[in-house]
Design an enzyme around this catalytic site. Structure first.
Site, mmCIF file in Angstrom:
data_model
loop_
_atom_site.group_PDB
_atom_site.id
_atom_site.type_symbol
_atom_site.label_atom_id
_atom_site.label_comp_id
_atom_site.label_asym_id
_atom_site.label_seq_id
_atom_site.Cartn_x
_atom_site.Cartn_y
_atom_site.Cartn_z
ATOM 1 N N SER A 62 37.292 36.654 33.806
ATOM 2 C CA SER A 62 35.977 37.187 34.158
ATOM 3 C C SER A 62 34.922 36.087 34.234
ATOM 4 O O SER A 62 35.006 35.076 33.534
ATOM 5 C CB SER A 62 35.538 38.228 33.133
ATOM 6 O OG SER A 62 36.515 39.226 32.980
HETATM 7 N N1 SAH Z 1 38.814 39.193 29.962
HETATM 8 C C1 SAH Z 1 39.921 38.720 30.730
HETATM 9 C C2 SAH Z 1 39.925 39.480 32.039
HETATM 10 C C3 SAH Z 1 41.239 39.703 32.579
HETATM 11 S S1 SAH Z 1 41.265 40.679 34.061
HETATM 12 C C4 SAH Z 1 39.754 37.234 30.960
HETATM 13 O O1 SAH Z 1 38.600 36.809 30.953
HETATM 14 O O2 SAH Z 1 40.739 36.526 31.173
HETATM 15 C C5 SAH Z 1 41.785 42.228 33.438
HETATM 16 C C6 SAH Z 1 43.117 42.277 32.782
HETATM 17 O O3 SAH Z 1 43.401 43.652 32.497
HETATM 18 C C7 SAH Z 1 44.283 41.791 33.628
HETATM 19 O O4 SAH Z 1 44.919 40.745 32.966
HETATM 20 C C8 SAH Z 1 45.192 43.019 33.750
HETATM 21 O O5 SAH Z 1 46.573 42.700 33.727
HETATM 22 C C9 SAH Z 1 44.801 43.816 32.536
HETATM 23 N N2 SAH Z 1 45.102 45.243 32.555
HETATM 24 C C10 SAH Z 1 45.023 46.110 33.604
HETATM 25 N N3 SAH Z 1 45.378 47.340 33.208
HETATM 26 C C11 SAH Z 1 45.695 47.261 31.880
HETATM 27 C C12 SAH Z 1 46.127 48.209 30.905
HETATM 28 N N4 SAH Z 1 46.331 49.495 31.184
HETATM 29 N N5 SAH Z 1 46.339 47.756 29.637
HETATM 30 C C13 SAH Z 1 46.153 46.464 29.317
HETATM 31 N N6 SAH Z 1 45.758 45.525 30.202
HETATM 32 C C14 SAH Z 1 45.513 45.924 31.470
#
Ligand code: SAH
Length: 216
Positions: A62
């Site tokens: 993000s």
């Molecule tokens: N805060 C993280 C953002 C990652 S993007 C960072 O800064 O790196 C969002 C993430 O949510 C992705 O890695 C995706 O795989 C995950 N995601 C999507 N659906 C999900 C679920 N049901 N449970 C857990 N993770 C999930």
């Protein structure tokens, strides 16, 4: 001190001056966490820029502003027990770990969960438990939580997450009817029920799971 100190300080200045992030504790933590260790090798030089960046498996780390804003909305204390859904690279997880007492983090994609776990170890973070699972079901055995952060966009509020909030606790989650844009919503659990505040438009990858979008 490292070679990224100057871009990191610029990022902090931008968060403070342009994005009006007021909580100096959050800015201080973001000034200490090496964000360049959370992005792919080839993108290291861009790690402190003002945008989200691609990580593995079509996901993103993000934008720094979004990390700061969501963290601010959680109003953490050193006693807080936090649940994070969508740990991705683990960057937000580490920020939370420095401001809360204990963080439970869930990531759906196995290789991202593994890499995030390795980074937590490398940085010697002791107060995080991370698992690979569908986070839309929450993490019942550790509930209730003071704060829940969802870092992926959902069509509706996942009911298990609402159920796992303490009275007086809050859930920060992007909610949107299409898979590309959402509004950042904070739900507070009160004695009487749930109160909702809207913090405006945002864009996250989809939350895929039983109480989110259907996967492929
Ligand atoms: N805060 C993280 C953002 C990652 S993007 C960072 O800064 O790196 C969002 C993430 O949510 C992705 O890695 C995706 O795989 C995950 N995601 C999507 N659906 C999900 C679920 N049901 N449970 C857990 N993770 C999930």
């Amino acid at each position: 001190m490292d070679e990224y100190q100057i871009p990191r300080e610029r990022m902090i200045e931008r968060l403070r001056e342009h994005y009006k992030i007021k909580d100096e504790k959050i800015l201080d933590v973001m000034n200490r966490v090496p964000r360049h260790l959370f992005v792919p090798e080839a993108l290291k030089a861009q790690a402190y820029k003002d945008n989200a960046l691609p990580i593995a498996s079509n996901q993103t780390i993000s934008q720094p502003f979004i990390v700061a804003r969501m963290t601010e909305l959680l109003e953490l204390t050193p006693q807080s027990k936090v649940l994070e859904i969508g740990a991705g690279s683990g960057y937000q997880t580490v920020i939370l770990s420095q401001l809360a007492g204990k963080v439970y983090a869930i990531e759906r994609v196995p290789n991202l969960a593994n890499e995030a776990r390795e980074r937590l170890q490398r940085l010697n973070i002791q107060n995080v438990t991370l698992r690979c699972a569908d986070g839309t079901n929450g993490w019942e055995i550790y509930a209730p939580f003071d704060a829940i952060l969802v870092a992926a966009g959902s069509p509706t509020m996942p009911q298990p997450l609402l159920n796992q909030l303490k009275i007086g606790g809050w859930l920060v989650i992007p909610i949107g009817q299409d898979q590309k844009t959402q509004n950042l919503i904070r739900v507070t659990r009160t004695e009487k029920g749930f109160q909702t505040e809207d913090f405006g438009a945002c864009a996250f990858v989809p939350l895929i799971g039983e109480h989110g979008w259907q996967g492929d």
